[in-house]
Design an enzyme around this catalytic site. Structure first.
Site, short mmCIF file in Angstrom:
data_model
loop_
_atom_site.label_atom_id
_atom_site.label_comp_id
_atom_site.label_asym_id
_atom_site.label_seq_id
_atom_site.Cartn_x
_atom_site.Cartn_y
_atom_site.Cartn_z
N ALA A 67 0.84 -1.20 0.00
CA ALA A 67 0.00 0.00 0.00
C ALA A 67 0.87 1.25 0.00
O ALA A 67 1.98 1.25 0.54
CB ALA A 67 -0.91 0.00 1.22
N PHE A 69 1.63 3.13 -2.94
CA PHE A 69 1.97 3.54 -4.30
C PHE A 69 0.72 3.98 -5.04
O PHE A 69 0.66 5.08 -5.60
CB PHE A 69 2.67 2.41 -5.06
N THR A 91 -3.47 3.87 1.49
CA THR A 91 -4.53 3.72 2.48
C THR A 91 -5.72 4.63 2.13
O THR A 91 -5.54 5.79 1.77
CB THR A 91 -4.01 4.05 3.89
N ASN A 116 8.32 9.68 4.50
CA ASN A 116 7.06 10.29 4.05
C ASN A 116 6.20 10.68 5.24
O ASN A 116 6.23 10.05 6.29
CB ASN A 116 6.30 9.32 3.13
N ASN A 186 -5.26 -0.62 8.80
CA ASN A 186 -3.99 0.06 9.05
C ASN A 186 -4.12 0.89 10.33
O ASN A 186 -4.84 1.88 10.35
CB ASN A 186 -3.64 0.96 7.86
N SER A 189 0.35 3.65 10.75
CA SER A 189 1.02 4.79 10.11
C SER A 189 1.37 5.83 11.16
O SER A 189 0.55 6.15 12.02
CB SER A 189 0.11 5.42 9.05
N ASN A 191 1.76 8.93 10.52
CA ASN A 191 1.45 10.25 9.95
C ASN A 191 0.03 10.73 10.18
O ASN A 191 -0.36 11.79 9.69
CB ASN A 191 1.74 10.22 8.44
N ASN A 257 4.89 -1.69 8.83
CA ASN A 257 4.74 -0.36 8.26
C ASN A 257 6.08 0.38 8.36
O ASN A 257 7.11 -0.22 8.66
CB ASN A 257 3.62 0.39 9.01
N THR A 258 6.05 1.69 8.15
CA THR A 258 7.27 2.50 8.26
C THR A 258 7.65 2.71 9.72
O THR A 258 6.84 2.54 10.62
CB THR A 258 7.07 3.87 7.59
#
EC number: 1.3.5.2
Length: 357
Positions: A67, A69, A91, A116, A186, A189, A191, A257-258
């Site tokens: 997820a 892109f 997402t 990001n 999700n 994240s 963010n 995830n990141t």
């Protein structure tokens, strides 16, 4: 000799990362709409020996696109023509939202990494749903046997308070589940303010239960449900999520995830500081992602489908994840550095591996 690294250095490395992404994605979609993608697909299609079954679905290859892109389902068919066995869209949130202020995407070329803080910019579940339905129907027509799989990753709208998160996720589940082959919640994240607090098992349990029930009801069938977790969880937290997934009968876990960490980077420290906050993805995540996968494998005893993502650059990395207990493997950041034939190259090399499964 590979041409893309030189092309990337000349054409994209100097450009704003988000603008470069838009241009590259547009080119991929143009190849599809012009018919070139269909011709290309004859050479990029995974070998039949790579077919993999996860949560009752047969995937053309264990390797797919993570997820992030294709956030809104604009290029699903085009991306499968590059050789990805599945494309995870998102997402996607219950409400349309612009995401965080720009600039919000930064390359760390020396580390083959990206930072990001996009903030789930997307058109919202209601707008994305028809695109998913159309893409799914098109893939079914073109692939009467085993077709590329569509995953849908859903998150919380930024304007929705944490205590109302469940109702927001249900909006997405209701709209998107009918066209999803599998659904991902999700909660990892970095963010979206407060989102990672939803990884607490006491909060996560009712959320996952409600989303699973709503998705199955909306689709009129069982939609495999997975949860995506962060690499920054403690071992105890990982074990707790694994136990919860088993208790609830989830179909799988996506890890990871990141990360909000910045350890081990070789890029100039001032450049890293200038990037500001956000999630780090790419090669630096490789070791931790593999660590989390092995922890989950031990905690679940192989009872769940494990999807490994984070720091995957080549077929060796994919094979290592499969050997460590993953059924499926995803990548994204290396796609930006390696170019459009990345997935096809990985599939070719995997097919040559005699002990893949």
């Amino acid at each position: 000799m590979r041409v893309y690294p030189t092309f990337f250095r000349l054409a994209f490395s100097w450009m704003d990362a988000e603008r470069a992404h838009r241009i590259g994605f547009r080119a991929i979609r143009l190849a599809h709409s012009s018919g070139a993608g269909r011709v290309l697909a004859k050479f990029t299609a995974p070998a039949p020996s790579l077919q993999t079954t996860a949560f009752g679905i047969t995937f053309p290859s264990p390797f797919g696109l993570a997820a992030g892109f294709d956030k809104e389902g604009h290029g699903i068919e085009a991306l499968t023509e590059l050789g990805f066995g599945h494309v995870e869209v998102g997402t996607i949130t219950g409400q349309a939202q612009p995401g965080n202020e720009k600039p919000r995407l930064f390359r760390l070329v020396e580390d083959k990494a990206v930072i990001n803080r996009m903030g789930f910019n997307n058109d919202g579940a209601t707008a994305v749903a028809p695109r998913l339905k159309s893409a799914r129907a098109a893939l079914q027509r073109r692939h009467p046997g085993v077709r590329p799989v569509i995953g849908v990753n859903i998150g919380k709208s930024k304007v929705v308070e944490l205590e109302d998160a469940a109702s927001d996720y249900l909006v997405s589940a209701r709209s998107l589940a009918p066209a999803a082959d599998y659904l991902v919640v999700n909660v990892s994240s970095p963010n979206t303010p407060g989102l990672r607090l939803l990884q607490n098992v006491e909060t996560l349990r009712p959320l996952l239960k409600a989303v699973g029930e709503e998705a199955d009801k909306a689709a009129g069938r069982h939609v495999p449900l997975l949860v995506k977790i962060a690499p920054d969880l403690t071992d105890e937290d990982i074990d707790d999520v694994a136990k919860l997934a088993l208790d609830l009968g989830l179909d799988g876990i996506i890890a990871t995830n990141t990360t909000i960490g910045r350890e081990g980077l070789t890029s100039d420290p001032e450049k890293i500081r200038d990037c500001g906050p956000g999630g780090l993805s790419g090669a630096p995540l490789k070791a931790r992602s593999l660590e989390v996968l092995r922890r989950l494998k031990e905690a679940t005893g192989g009872s769940l489908t494990l999807v490994s993502v984070g720091g995957v650059e080549n077929a060796r990395d994919v094979q290592e994840r499969l050997d460590a207990g993953a059924t499926l493997v995803q990548g994204y950041t290396a796609f930006l550095y390696e170019g459009p034939f990345w997935a096809a190259r990985i599939n070719r090399q995997l097919a040559k591996h005699p002990a893949r499964r």
